[in-house]
Design an enzyme around this catalytic site. Sequence first.
Site, PDB file in Angstrom:
ATOM      1  N   GLY A 133      61.037  57.350   7.198  1.00  0.00           N
ATOM      2  CA  GLY A 133      60.623  56.841   5.883  1.00  0.00           C
ATOM      3  C   GLY A 133      60.610  55.327   5.876  1.00  0.00           C
ATOM      4  O   GLY A 133      60.622  54.697   6.928  1.00  0.00           O
ATOM      5  N   ASN A 134      60.558  54.755   4.688  1.00  0.00           N
ATOM      6  CA  ASN A 134      60.638  53.291   4.574  1.00  0.00           C
ATOM      7  C   ASN A 134      61.301  52.924   3.252  1.00  0.00           C
ATOM      8  O   ASN A 134      61.649  53.796   2.463  1.00  0.00           O
ATOM      9  CB  ASN A 134      59.240  52.668   4.719  1.00  0.00           C
ATOM     10  CG  ASN A 134      58.289  53.174   3.656  1.00  0.00           C
ATOM     11  OD1 ASN A 134      58.493  52.958   2.476  1.00  0.00           O
ATOM     12  ND2 ASN A 134      57.236  53.874   4.093  1.00  0.00           N
TER      13      ASN A 134
END
Length: 400
Positions: free
Chosen positions: A210-211
């Site tokens: 993810g980020n």
Amino acid sequence: MSALSGKHIILGICGGIAAYKSVTLLRLLIKAGAEVQVVMTPAGKEFITPVTLSSLSQKPVVSEFFTANTGEWHSHVDLGLWADCMVIAPATASTIGKMAHGIADNMLVTTYLSAKSQVFVAPAMDLDMMAHPSTTANINLLRSYGNIIIEPESGELASGLVGKGRMEEPEKIAETLERYFSATVDMKGKKVLVTAGPTHEKIDPVRFIGNYSSGKMGYALAEECASRGAEVTLVSGPVSLSVHNPAVKLVRVESAREMLAACEEAFPSSDVAVMCAAVADYAPRTVADHKIKREHSDVPVIELVKNPDIAATLGKMKRSGQLLVGFALETDNEADNAREKLKRKNLDMIVLNSMRDKGAGFGTDTNKVTVFKADGSREEFGLKPKSEVATDIVDAIMSI
Ligand code: C5P
């Protein structure tokens, strides 16, 4: 001339010390040319007399379902239809709770339930009542129904304690109403698609790539478009935000592929699409069915495949008359990279946030953007809260 001139406003007054400020609010609304009907809860009358209010509003105050001596029935339905807006100031914890749960045991709550127009709620209570989880939950419920909460201020309270719970000043409440009636509804009838947040690309049942995207910019854009009259589809990756305006339809997705599918469905009927999501560039080629165990002797190698570029896909689908807007988060050669993406993805506008600017980009409540349009023009904005940045971006979209 004030935007309030000629407007029909229901002023709801509950039983709280701040009711004395409602007299000033009433005067301000009348002075601005509004027609005001006061509706009080029975407890409200303990704090301020109906005579004062009816003299100022030139209308009998409504508080009971019937006038005792004549048996005349006061129609909350007619009142609800008459009003261009309703403002409840002060709104006590009790009335907020009743409004949130539809407990229609007085004229104010029945009128609220019958109101077809925008309702503003200005809470006023002691700091502990204000901070109680039930009050917070009820206020959130009211918000989720589309009501606008005029947040109380922090300051000295009637109890002598100092904290959050002071009703917003009458001048500010009148200003909020004035702003509401003078607001631009330049997106009325338009359908807008917004993507927001990160995407999560599954590695195994408990892990993902993810980020740090918080989704705040995309949610602010969706709210801004909705407040300007648009019907919004907000396709959101996993974030912990909620939407307030009922004109925003939230579609929750997890991965880039799910986001693409939701966008491909919504885009053909959209007039504007704003691609604000931080889509993961890569996803694991395969997702393990079971949790990958640490005890294995080999360090696992996760093979990645490229994710679809949603903005570029929509750029290919784009018909004339549709506007497609992208974002670029760059660390170097910002302007050149942004312009290159604008072309490559067939966008009409790109919003650049630079990672070099303090307070801009991921996770923050503020942002600093520069907008590039397909016609070669460029506009730079200062560091502002994301809600104000959203206004600038939508203004720029509407000027294309
Ligand atoms: O190419 P880059 O990721 O920098 O482009 C950013 C823009 O493209 C943003 O508007 C983002 O929402 C969009 N994008 C997308 N799908 C991807 C990658 C980026 O829609 N897979």
